[in-house]
Design a protein around this motif. Sequence first.
Motif, PDB file in Angstrom:
ATOM      1  N   PRO A  17       0.263  -1.236   0.013  1.00 22.58           N
ATOM      2  CA  PRO A  17       0.041  -0.421   0.103  1.00 22.58           C
ATOM      3  C   PRO A  17       0.645   1.507  -0.217  1.00 22.58           C
ATOM      4  O   PRO A  17       1.944   1.157   0.244  1.00 22.58           O
ATOM      5  N   ASP A  34     -15.907   0.404   5.241  1.00 19.96           N
ATOM      6  CA  ASP A  34     -15.136  -0.129   4.446  1.00 19.96           C
ATOM      7  C   ASP A  34     -15.440  -0.951   3.641  1.00 19.96           C
ATOM      8  O   ASP A  34     -16.035  -2.104   4.438  1.00 19.96           O
ATOM      9  N   CYS A  37     -11.890  -4.337   1.802  1.00 21.61           N
ATOM     10  CA  CYS A  37     -10.446  -4.376   2.329  1.00 21.61           C
ATOM     11  C   CYS A  37     -10.134  -5.984   2.101  1.00 21.61           C
ATOM     12  O   CYS A  37     -11.020  -6.948   1.933  1.00 21.61           O
ATOM     13  N   VAL A  64      -3.878  -2.685   8.867  1.00 25.65           N
ATOM     14  CA  VAL A  64      -6.174  -2.218   8.282  1.00 25.65           C
ATOM     15  C   VAL A  64      -6.570  -1.244   8.620  1.00 25.65           C
ATOM     16  O   VAL A  64      -7.133  -0.677   7.945  1.00 25.65           O
ATOM     17  N   ARG A  67      -5.229   2.115   8.879  1.00 27.14           N
ATOM     18  CA  ARG A  67      -5.434   3.236   8.237  1.00 27.14           C
ATOM     19  C   ARG A  67      -6.860   3.258   7.451  1.00 27.14           C
ATOM     20  O   ARG A  67      -7.164   4.386   7.624  1.00 27.14           O
ATOM     21  N   GLN A  68      -7.537   2.111   8.065  1.00 23.53           N
ATOM     22  CA  GLN A  68      -8.951   2.940   8.026  1.00 23.53           C
ATOM     23  C   GLN A  68      -9.314   3.748   8.977  1.00 23.53           C
ATOM     24  O   GLN A  68     -10.259   4.571   8.582  1.00 23.53           O
ATOM     25  N   THR A 252     -12.472   0.992   0.000  1.00 20.91           N
ATOM     26  CA  THR A 252     -10.679   1.135  -0.715  1.00 20.91           C
ATOM     27  C   THR A 252      -9.728   0.083  -1.039  1.00 20.91           C
ATOM     28  O   THR A 252      -9.165   0.864  -1.867  1.00 20.91           O
ATOM     29  N   TYR A 254      -8.043  -1.674   0.170  1.00 15.75           N
ATOM     30  CA  TYR A 254      -6.811  -1.852   0.676  1.00 15.75           C
ATOM     31  C   TYR A 254      -6.342  -3.543   1.117  1.00 15.75           C
ATOM     32  O   TYR A 254      -7.558  -4.208   1.415  1.00 15.75           O
ATOM     33  N   PRO A 255      -5.243  -3.998   0.538  1.00 11.99           N
ATOM     34  CA  PRO A 255      -3.889  -2.771   0.157  1.00 11.99           C
ATOM     35  C   PRO A 255      -3.450  -3.361  -1.178  1.00 11.99           C
ATOM     36  O   PRO A 255      -2.282  -2.874  -1.350  1.00 11.99           O
ATOM     37  N   HIS A 256      -5.094  -3.617  -2.209  1.00 12.56           N
ATOM     38  CA  HIS A 256      -4.690  -2.892  -3.275  1.00 12.56           C
ATOM     39  C   HIS A 256      -3.337  -3.807  -4.485  1.00 12.56           C
ATOM     40  O   HIS A 256      -2.289  -3.461  -4.466  1.00 12.56           O
ATOM     41  N   ASP A 266      -5.059   6.200  -0.583  1.00  6.92           N
ATOM     42  CA  ASP A 266      -5.691   6.140  -0.794  1.00  6.92           C
ATOM     43  C   ASP A 266      -6.574   7.298   0.554  1.00  6.92           C
ATOM     44  O   ASP A 266      -7.753   7.175  -0.046  1.00  6.92           O
TER      45      ASP A 266
END
Length: 297
Positions: A17, A34, A37, A64, A67-68, A252, A254-256, A266
Amino acid sequence: MTDALRRRETTLGNPGPHPNPRRPSLRLPPGATDAHCHVFGPAEVFPYAPGRTFTPVDAPREEVTARQRFLGLERAVVVQSAGHGADHRALLDALRADPANRRGVALLGPELGRTEVQTLHAAGVCGARLHFLPHLGANPEPDHTRMVVDTVVELGWHAEIHVQGTGIVDHAELIAAIPTPVVIDHMARIDLREGLHGPAVGSLLRLLDQGNVWVKISGVDRLSRTGPPYDDAVALGALLVERFPERVVWGTDYPHVNIAGPAPDDGLLVDLIERMAPSETHRERLLVTNPAELFGF
């Protein structure tokens, strides 16, 4: 898998990320969710699936969640990834750490028995995902698809469909026949070179017209042909929010993982919500009301 191959996979499509996202200027409403994720590992505790097609960078539940919280999100739907396959231990760990604010989406492999499925249900899993993407392995066989749909119907879950390109057209008949709520991941990962009036967008809109189909307004970085700030994909998201405000959710991603180039910022992704859902009423539905209804918060 050798360490050299693991490093190569991590470099090609799994960069990890964004290390320093901006703080969003958009303030999200209380209970913001979210809706998409993943958690990955840590690998020494929750190993990755032996037959996986990619190896992610570890993104354990604590990372995670951090980040949220930074982004202003309070609730989350954790989607089981092909990186962990049908081993749901990392997902269960994430759900049990915050049962009031976490729900899950499973990958129901043929090897999962009744007891394992009931364990997932009790922990807060409320959906099962079907992949129709070559880079994640072969498409599910028809018998397996029927088993997943039957399980979803029996337990009152939703069916989550992951397609790309022409997939929303190719699998429209299957999707339309599912008698339970259906969620289309990442705006069906439509090829935006066709614009907003191509057959894929048309197929998605017709399915949404059915009334039991929902769509995740997520993954704008995956769909965009123009790059940040992803104007072409944001336009599709705005169209879907305007047409179907009661059946859109946002995540999101996340983590892509499995992306081309660096991971998106993000904070930028959160700020783009305002362009897709310009009114407070739309954002309340997108981020709070709709996910509460769909995922049972």
